[in-house]
Design an enzyme around this catalytic site. Structure first.
Site, mmCIF file in Angstrom:
data_model
loop_
_atom_site.group_PDB
_atom_site.id
_atom_site.type_symbol
_atom_site.label_atom_id
_atom_site.label_comp_id
_atom_site.label_asym_id
_atom_site.label_seq_id
_atom_site.Cartn_x
_atom_site.Cartn_y
_atom_site.Cartn_z
ATOM 1 N N HIS A 31 0.847 -1.193 0.000
ATOM 2 C CA HIS A 31 0.000 0.000 0.000
ATOM 3 C C HIS A 31 0.878 1.236 0.000
ATOM 4 C CE1 HIS A 31 -3.144 2.824 1.131
ATOM 5 N NE2 HIS A 31 -3.974 1.912 0.670
ATOM 6 N N ASP B 277 -7.930 -5.537 -0.096
ATOM 7 C CA ASP B 277 -8.414 -6.391 -1.189
ATOM 8 C C ASP B 277 -8.019 -7.855 -1.039
ATOM 9 O OD1 ASP B 277 -9.649 -4.367 -2.756
ATOM 10 O OD2 ASP B 277 -7.661 -3.631 -3.291
HETATM 11 N N1 CMC Z 1 4.358 -7.576 -4.741
HETATM 12 C C1 CMC Z 1 5.703 -7.510 -4.893
HETATM 13 N N2 CMC Z 1 6.420 -6.389 -4.710
HETATM 14 C C2 CMC Z 1 5.768 -5.272 -4.381
HETATM 15 C C3 CMC Z 1 4.375 -5.251 -4.221
HETATM 16 C C4 CMC Z 1 3.665 -6.453 -4.408
HETATM 17 N N3 CMC Z 1 2.329 -6.480 -4.264
HETATM 18 N N4 CMC Z 1 3.979 -3.998 -3.894
HETATM 19 C C5 CMC Z 1 5.089 -3.257 -3.858
HETATM 20 N N5 CMC Z 1 6.183 -4.022 -4.142
HETATM 21 C C6 CMC Z 1 7.591 -3.581 -4.134
HETATM 22 C C7 CMC Z 1 7.941 -2.783 -5.357
HETATM 23 O O1 CMC Z 1 8.418 -3.609 -6.414
HETATM 24 C C8 CMC Z 1 8.998 -1.860 -4.815
HETATM 25 O O2 CMC Z 1 10.184 -2.587 -4.697
HETATM 26 P P1 CMC Z 1 11.634 -1.841 -4.888
HETATM 27 O O3 CMC Z 1 11.730 -0.877 -3.754
HETATM 28 O O4 CMC Z 1 12.617 -2.957 -4.842
HETATM 29 O O5 CMC Z 1 11.565 -1.184 -6.237
HETATM 30 C C9 CMC Z 1 8.521 -1.555 -3.410
HETATM 31 O O6 CMC Z 1 7.735 -2.713 -3.023
HETATM 32 C C10 CMC Z 1 7.647 -0.306 -3.298
HETATM 33 O O7 CMC Z 1 6.563 -0.453 -4.223
HETATM 34 P P2 CMC Z 1 5.973 0.751 -5.083
HETATM 35 O O8 CMC Z 1 5.346 0.193 -6.315
HETATM 36 O O9 CMC Z 1 7.011 1.818 -5.254
HETATM 37 O O10 CMC Z 1 4.875 1.292 -4.086
HETATM 38 P P3 CMC Z 1 3.634 2.184 -4.441
HETATM 39 O O11 CMC Z 1 3.288 2.916 -3.222
HETATM 40 O O12 CMC Z 1 3.892 2.990 -5.676
HETATM 41 O O13 CMC Z 1 2.516 1.113 -4.829
HETATM 42 C C11 CMC Z 1 0.711 -0.409 -4.673
HETATM 43 C C12 CMC Z 1 1.509 0.696 -3.980
HETATM 44 C C13 CMC Z 1 -0.531 -0.710 -3.858
HETATM 45 C C14 CMC Z 1 0.274 0.076 -6.075
HETATM 46 C C15 CMC Z 1 1.606 -1.671 -4.802
HETATM 47 O O14 CMC Z 1 1.957 -2.135 -3.516
HETATM 48 C C16 CMC Z 1 0.942 -2.787 -5.611
HETATM 49 O O15 CMC Z 1 1.022 -2.784 -6.831
HETATM 50 N N6 CMC Z 1 0.248 -3.751 -4.911
HETATM 51 C C17 CMC Z 1 -0.477 -4.795 -5.611
HETATM 52 C C18 CMC Z 1 -1.825 -4.280 -6.061
HETATM 53 C C19 CMC Z 1 -2.811 -4.078 -4.915
HETATM 54 O O16 CMC Z 1 -2.987 -4.931 -4.073
HETATM 55 N N7 CMC Z 1 -3.500 -2.920 -4.919
HETATM 56 C C20 CMC Z 1 -4.500 -2.589 -3.927
HETATM 57 C C21 CMC Z 1 -4.061 -1.451 -3.048
HETATM 58 S S1 CMC Z 1 -5.093 -1.239 -1.589
HETATM 59 C C22 CMC Z 1 -6.673 -0.866 -2.137
HETATM 60 C C23 CMC Z 1 -6.756 0.259 -3.117
HETATM 61 O O17 CMC Z 1 -6.016 1.240 -3.058
HETATM 62 O O18 CMC Z 1 -7.622 0.168 -3.976
#
Ligand code: CMC
Length: 393
Positions: free
Chosen positions: A269, A327
């Site tokens: 998140h 989720d």
């Molecule tokens: N699986 C594997 N690695 C992950 C994941 C994941 N689900 N989420 C984040 N990471 C890693 C990412 O690769 C990055 O690694 P590094 O620092 O080595 O590059 C690090 O964690 C930080 O991730 P980010 O993408 O920079 O973080 P963000 O704040 O931009 O993204 C997120 C947040 C929710 C989009 C992301 O965690 C994600 O894609 N999660 C899976 C999709 C999901 O479950 N979404 C629902 C979110 S909650 C409800 C809502 O908002 O609707």
């Protein structure tokens, strides 16, 4: 030359002031109007929470009854919308239908679109909260080719939704109180979440003075993506794909591999760097619902719990503070209730409509409100001489 901050993804931009929702991501705290999400989910109905989100205070008994009455009386759709649905292919994704129908409400409800009139804004808000269950249920019925079921005033908000989803003109649907309560709780857990992508989209669309129904349609479009609300559908697809507990390590490995686009859906998140408090309540609700339905040893739940356990022991997820989000467990509950996977994100939209419209209202009454207009770092070509078509290489 203007000075501005380059901030992709608005990681460190506070775009507004808001009194609706507070999140402390490090501590795993979520408050609506100052009340903890666990207290609201445990003790309130969704409409009580909706009232607080919209109006700032939890309702007293008389206010609660009046609000329930008003919402119930707005739940029917203009009959003409019936024909609007019929323009869609039967196999359309229900989120596409939802986006289209909610946007189309701008064309049907002209008497609530003077955004400078608080009464108009309130009527538009009530209409949206009241009609979303009808629209979502009808999008589902349409995909099945079944007749639309009309809302019934004697039923509660959650009961009515389940009735419109599952009853047919030939057969009454007996709504289980436990399932209705679980649905109500799930709606509470999704009601608002401050300036996430879809809420920011609603605010940005609304900042130009656009029609409220069109702004909510924009929010629905943003919510649909798998990184946001679409994750609940994606979690279930992922669990099906993993298939069995022994294949979890393979998928954990894929999620950690930076050359593989796969991510653990329902994990991570932007704001929570601790367990998402909604995910805890969701997991508990999941057990209650499966119990009520007499589903023991649900393989997907076992798989999800094992996946969570293994991920939370893995250095990759621990060091990045990646925990299950709202989720992760919701899809398992929806599936057990008989809700098809494609409708999952519509349920998120149904609940989040309250937050979207409350934030839209708050924005329009904020004296600091301005049209949203981010800047950019231009990385294209500097000025160059125009080349006529017949001289271009
Ligand atoms: N699986 C594997 N690695 C992950 C994941 C994941 N689900 N989420 C984040 N990471 C890693 C990412 O690769 C990055 O690694 P590094 O620092 O080595 O590059 C690090 O964690 C930080 O991730 P980010 O993408 O920079 O973080 P963000 O704040 O931009 O993204 C997120 C947040 C929710 C989009 C992301 O965690 C994600 O894609 N999660 C899976 C999709 C999901 O479950 N979404 C629902 C979110 S909650 C409800 C809502 O908002 O609707």
């Amino acid at each position: 030359q203007d000075i501005f901050t380059y901030d992709p993804g608005y990681m460190s931009t506070g775009s507004c002031k808001s009194a609706i929702t507070y999140i402390d991501g490090d501590a795993g705290v979520l408050l609506h109007r100052g009340y903890a999400i666990a207290d609201l989910a445990e003790n309130c109905s969704f409409l009580e929470v909706a009232y607080a989100i919209l109006k700032g205070e939890l309702p007293n008994q008389a206010q609660k009854e009046k609000f329930e009455f008003d919402i119930t009386r707005h739940s029917m759709l203009n009959e003409q919308i019936n024909f609007f649905f019929r323009g869609f292919r039967r196999d359309s994704h229900p989120m596409a239908v939802l986006c289209g129908v909610v946007g189309a409400m701008a064309a049907f409800y002209h008497d609530s679109i003077d955004i400078n009139d608080p009464h108009h804004r309130m009527v538009a808000s009530y209409r949206l909260v009241a009609k979303m269950p009808t629209i979502v249920a009808w999008a589902y019925k349409y995909s099945l080719g079944q007749p639309f079921m009309y809302p019934q005033n004697k039923l509660s908000y959650a009961e009515n939704f389940l009735h419109m989803m599952f009853a047919t003109p030939c057969e009454e649907y007996k709504v289980s109180p436990v399932l209705a309560r679980a649905m109500d709780r799930i709606l509470i857990l999704h009601a608002d979440h401050e300036q996430n992508a879809s809420t920011s989209t609603v605010r940005l669309a609304g900042s130009s003075g656009a029609n409220p129904f069109a702004c909510i349609a924009a929010g629905i479009a943003s919510l649909w993506g798998p990184a946001h609300g679409g994750a609940n559908e994606a979690v279930l697809q992922m669990l099906h794909e993993i298939g069995s507990v022994d294949r979890i390590p393979e998928y954990i490995k894929k999620a950690k591999d930076k050359d593989d686009p796969f991510r653990l859906m329902g994990f991570g998140h932007r704001v929570y760097k601790n367990y998402d408090p909604r995910a805890k309540i969701m997991a508990q609700t999941c057990h209650e619902v499966l119990n009520e339905l007499g589903v023991h040893d649900e393989p997907l739940l076992k798989l999800a719990m094992e996946l969570e356990r293994i991920a939370l022991e893995d250095e990759y997820f621990v060091s990045r503070k990646l925990f299950p989000n709202v989720d992760f467990y919701s899809g398992i509950i929806f599936r057990a209730m008989g809700i098809p996977t494609q409708v999952f994100t519509c349920l998120f939209a149904l609940a989040r409509t309250v937050g979207w419209i409350a934030q839209w209202n708050e924005m329009l009454t904020d004296p600091d409100q301005k049209i949203g207009r981010p800047r950019q770092l231009y990385i294209g070509s500097p000025y160059r001489e125009f080349v006529p078509l017949n001289k271009r290489a």
